[in-house]
Design a protein around this motif. Structure first.
Motif, mmCIF file in Angstrom:
data_model
loop_
_atom_site.group_PDB
_atom_site.id
_atom_site.type_symbol
_atom_site.label_atom_id
_atom_site.label_comp_id
_atom_site.label_asym_id
_atom_site.label_seq_id
_atom_site.Cartn_x
_atom_site.Cartn_y
_atom_site.Cartn_z
ATOM 1 N N PRO A 87 0.814 -1.206 0.000
ATOM 2 C CA PRO A 87 0.000 0.000 0.000
ATOM 3 C C PRO A 87 0.853 1.263 0.000
ATOM 4 N N LEU A 88 0.454 2.231 -0.772
ATOM 5 C CA LEU A 88 1.175 3.492 -0.830
ATOM 6 C C LEU A 88 0.486 4.508 0.070
ATOM 7 N N SER A 89 -0.416 5.304 -0.483
ATOM 8 C CA SER A 89 -1.059 6.329 0.335
ATOM 9 C C SER A 89 -2.527 5.998 0.580
ATOM 10 N N VAL A 90 -2.842 4.745 0.647
ATOM 11 C CA VAL A 90 -4.216 4.345 0.918
ATOM 12 C C VAL A 90 -4.612 4.864 2.299
ATOM 13 N N LYS A 91 -5.816 5.397 2.390
ATOM 14 C CA LYS A 91 -6.290 5.993 3.641
ATOM 15 C C LYS A 91 -6.634 4.928 4.672
ATOM 16 N N ALA A 92 -6.243 5.190 5.906
ATOM 17 C CA ALA A 92 -6.615 4.331 7.027
ATOM 18 C C ALA A 92 -6.689 5.187 8.283
ATOM 19 N N ILE A 93 -7.641 4.846 9.145
ATOM 20 C CA ILE A 93 -7.786 5.498 10.450
ATOM 21 C C ILE A 93 -7.982 4.392 11.476
ATOM 22 N N VAL A 94 -7.199 4.451 12.553
ATOM 23 C CA VAL A 94 -7.294 3.461 13.620
ATOM 24 C C VAL A 94 -7.459 4.198 14.946
ATOM 25 N N VAL A 95 -8.382 3.727 15.770
ATOM 26 C CA VAL A 95 -8.597 4.260 17.112
ATOM 27 C C VAL A 95 -8.159 3.204 18.107
ATOM 28 N N VAL A 96 -7.374 3.616 19.109
ATOM 29 C CA VAL A 96 -6.920 2.702 20.155
ATOM 30 C C VAL A 96 -7.251 3.339 21.497
ATOM 31 N N HIS A 97 -7.871 2.570 22.366
ATOM 32 C CA HIS A 97 -8.206 3.087 23.695
ATOM 33 C C HIS A 97 -8.425 1.915 24.648
ATOM 34 N N ALA A 98 -8.561 2.233 25.917
ATOM 35 C CA ALA A 98 -8.848 1.212 26.937
ATOM 36 C C ALA A 98 -10.027 1.678 27.772
ATOM 37 N N ALA A 99 -10.802 0.697 28.240
ATOM 38 C CA ALA A 99 -11.947 0.971 29.109
ATOM 39 C C ALA A 99 -11.955 -0.062 30.220
ATOM 40 N N PRO A 100 -12.445 0.314 31.385
ATOM 41 C CA PRO A 100 -12.519 -0.668 32.473
ATOM 42 C C PRO A 100 -13.385 -1.860 32.086
ATOM 43 N N SER A 101 -12.963 -3.034 32.521
ATOM 44 C CA SER A 101 -13.712 -4.269 32.287
ATOM 45 C C SER A 101 -13.599 -5.106 33.552
#
Length: 168
Positions: A87-101
């Motif tokens: 992949p060259l400039s293919v768009k991607a968005i990633v969200v990373v987070h944590a929540a209590p479990s």
């Protein structure tokens, strides 16, 4: 963790492993490990060309590529090039987070855009989980699913992310 951890299935072992889809991985670690796990995922994705974007406290948003690049590559047949060199400039968005479990923390890494980069993103997240396990850190959780199948209150769900301004 109250019971013996069952390591979350890796992308290749999930029902979605043979497909390029927007996916999300949920894994459970001790609360004191969660911030480092989030940082490790962010570092792994930055090594793959992602950059940090503005996000609310406790949430990491990483972006790569652009809508224009994605349109040009996919709309002109240039995807044949990307199949050979990646992949060259293919768009991607990633969200990373944590929540209590319960007594633990559930870390979520969710792809909001970037079907073409699914192998890159999932490989990076799986590598982080493997490193945690190799260090003797208990890791549990459901593993990989589609982003749209996350609970609606999870900020990694595409509609919730859009409502919070993370999906632009």
């Amino acid at each position: 963790m109250t019971a013996a951890p069952r390591n979350p299935p890796r992308w290749r072992d999930s029902l979605f492993g043979a497909h390029k889809i927007r996916a999300a991985c949920r894994f459970v670690v001790a609360p004191d490990i969660a911030p480092q796990a989030i940082e490790d995922v962010a570092d792994a994705l930055r090594a793959e060309g992602f950059t940090l974007a503005e996000a609310p406290d406790g949430v990491v948003v990483l972006r790569r590529g652009s809508v224009i690049g994605d349109t040009i590559l996919n709309g002109t047949g240039l995807t044949l090039i990307t199949k050979r060199i990646g992949p060259l400039s293919v768009k991607a968005i990633v969200v990373v987070h944590a929540a209590p479990s319960g007594e633990d923390a559930e870390v979520t890494a969710s792809m909001l855009a970037g079907d073409e980069l699914a192998p890159v993103i999932t490989g990076a997240v799986d590598a982080v989980i493997d490193r945690l396990i190799a260090r003797g850190i208990p890791v549990d959780g459901p593993g990989w699913t589609r982003s749209v199948d996350l609970p609606r209150e999870n900020i990694g769900h595409p509609k919730t992310a859009r409502e919070h301004g993370l999906l632009r």
